[in-house]
Design a protein around this motif. Structure first.
Motif, mmCIF file in Angstrom:
data_model
loop_
_atom_site.group_PDB
_atom_site.id
_atom_site.type_symbol
_atom_site.label_atom_id
_atom_site.label_comp_id
_atom_site.label_asym_id
_atom_site.label_seq_id
_atom_site.Cartn_x
_atom_site.Cartn_y
_atom_site.Cartn_z
ATOM 1 N N ALA A 266 9.514 26.968 19.837
ATOM 2 C CA ALA A 266 10.356 28.140 20.094
ATOM 3 C C ALA A 266 10.857 28.731 18.781
ATOM 4 N N GLY A 267 11.234 29.997 18.812
ATOM 5 C CA GLY A 267 11.803 30.657 17.642
ATOM 6 C C GLY A 267 13.290 30.859 17.833
ATOM 7 N N ALA A 268 13.667 32.061 18.223
ATOM 8 C CA ALA A 268 15.077 32.344 18.479
ATOM 9 C C ALA A 268 15.519 31.679 19.774
ATOM 10 N N ILE A 269 16.750 31.176 19.751
ATOM 11 C CA ILE A 269 17.315 30.520 20.930
ATOM 12 C C ILE A 269 18.760 30.976 21.095
ATOM 13 N N THR A 270 19.291 30.727 22.283
ATOM 14 C CA THR A 270 20.713 30.958 22.513
ATOM 15 C C THR A 270 21.472 29.681 22.192
ATOM 16 N N PHE A 271 22.455 29.805 21.318
ATOM 17 C CA PHE A 271 23.238 28.651 20.893
ATOM 18 C C PHE A 271 24.725 28.978 21.028
ATOM 19 N N GLU A 272 25.390 28.295 21.944
ATOM 20 C CA GLU A 272 26.822 28.475 22.167
ATOM 21 C C GLU A 272 27.198 29.953 22.284
ATOM 22 N N GLY A 273 26.342 30.676 23.020
ATOM 23 C CA GLY A 273 26.620 32.074 23.320
ATOM 24 C C GLY A 273 26.036 33.069 22.342
ATOM 25 N N ASP A 274 25.506 32.607 21.189
ATOM 26 C CA ASP A 274 24.927 33.500 20.186
ATOM 27 C C ASP A 274 23.423 33.322 20.124
ATOM 28 N N MET A 275 22.713 34.425 19.832
ATOM 29 C CA MET A 275 21.286 34.332 19.580
ATOM 30 C C MET A 275 21.097 33.923 18.121
ATOM 31 N N VAL A 276 20.412 32.804 17.886
ATOM 32 C CA VAL A 276 20.227 32.297 16.525
ATOM 33 C C VAL A 276 18.754 32.001 16.295
ATOM 34 N N ASP A 277 18.374 31.965 15.006
ATOM 35 C CA ASP A 277 17.019 31.616 14.633
ATOM 36 C C ASP A 277 17.049 30.895 13.299
#
Length: 297
Positions: A266-277
């Motif tokens: 996977a590339g970008a993921i949702t982390f604690e409400g934020d989209m991160v990469d």
């Protein structure tokens, strides 16, 4: 050499006529003390203060970094200061009244001569140019690139003094009038690859709430520390420029989450409400690396 400069959250000015106050600076927790041979010393006391500061640097113990603000290099006093204070225990020199990159190149040549005279590696001593005129502020990028030893460069926009007079702003507690200036100088310092940019000053000794807000604003802009004029300001500055345990823990979780995502393709993921990469993970890794060792070490 410049990439190895230690992070300095708090750089506390100490008058060159009061070298005994170094103990107070260390007790306050300052990452660095700046022994001042310029504005803090009257003309009649320059020679005696130079000798006292040189002795204090040579005899210093402990972990607090020591810098010396010399006199301007438009006369012999500044050159004599450099030769007197150059020592393995010295972390660097603060250069006042800089007008442009030529002043930095001159200081760099003189420091190289001093380093060779004292058997120090060339580039060992950091150089901190003070941007105290409109011309110097405008030339911040070129000043930052003028010598590899330049470090801790930033906008010092305290109440009153040379910068307010040169630019003509009217100081306010919330710093609105200097926000753009501090931002632009920081961008210039980063573009010039100057390590560990620092800001300053907060001159109201009793207003610690105002100091905390101003320091927080500087940290949000990207500065890594501040110069200070009173020991009571040091703990506040150190706290503001030190990531909280909660911030560091979140960085660790973010890095772990992105690493797991990459391992699964996977590339970008949702982390604690934020989209991160990976870009956010790289920022988190840098913060964790920078704060793995105590400032000043």
């Amino acid at each position: 050499m410049s990439s190895d400069r230690p992070r300095l959250r708090s750089l506390l000015f100490v008058p060159g006529t009061r070298t005994g106050w170094l103990a107070k600076a260390e007790a306050a927790g300052a990452d660095a003390a700046i022994l001042d041979l310029e504005d803090a010393v009257p003309p009649a006391g320059k020679t005696a203060a130079r000798a006292d500061v040189a002795e204090a640097v040579a005899n210093a113990t402990g972990d607090m970094a020591l810098l010396v603000r010399i006199n301007p290099l438009d006369g012999w006093a500044g050159a004599e200061d450099l030769r007197a204070v150059a020592h393995p225990r010295l972390a660097g020199v603060v250069l006042p009244k800089v007008t442009g990159p030529a002043d930095v190149r001159l200081a760099d040549r003189l420091l190289t001569w001093c380093e060779r005279e004292h058997g120090l590696p060339v580039g060992r001593l950091a150089l901190v140019p003070l941007l105290e005129s409109a011309a110097a502020l405008r030339e911040a990028y070129e000043i930052g690139r003028a010598a590899p030893r330049v470090a801790y460069l930033g906008a010092v926009t305290g109440k009153g003094g040379d910068v307010e007079r040169a630019v003509g702003y009217r100081w306010s507690r919330d710093g609105t009038e200097t926000l753009a200036l501090r931002s632009r100088v920081l961008l210039d310092a980063r573009a010039a690859a100057v390590p560990c940019p620092v800001a300053g000053l907060w001159t109201d000794v009793a207003d610690l709430d105002g100091l905390r807000a101003f320091a927080g604003q500087n940290r949000s802009l990207g500065y890594e520390g501040m110069m200070a004029i009173h020991p009571s300001h040091v703990p506040v500055i150190n706290e503001v420029f030190t990531p909280s345990p909660e911030e560091l823990a979140r960085y660790e979780r973010l890095v772990a989450a992105v690493d797991r995502a990459r391992a699964s393709g996977a590339g970008a993921i949702t982390f604690e409400g934020d989209m991160v990469d990976e870009a956010m993970a790289a920022r988190a890794r840098a913060a964790l690396r920078d704060h793995a060792t105590p400032p000043g070490s």
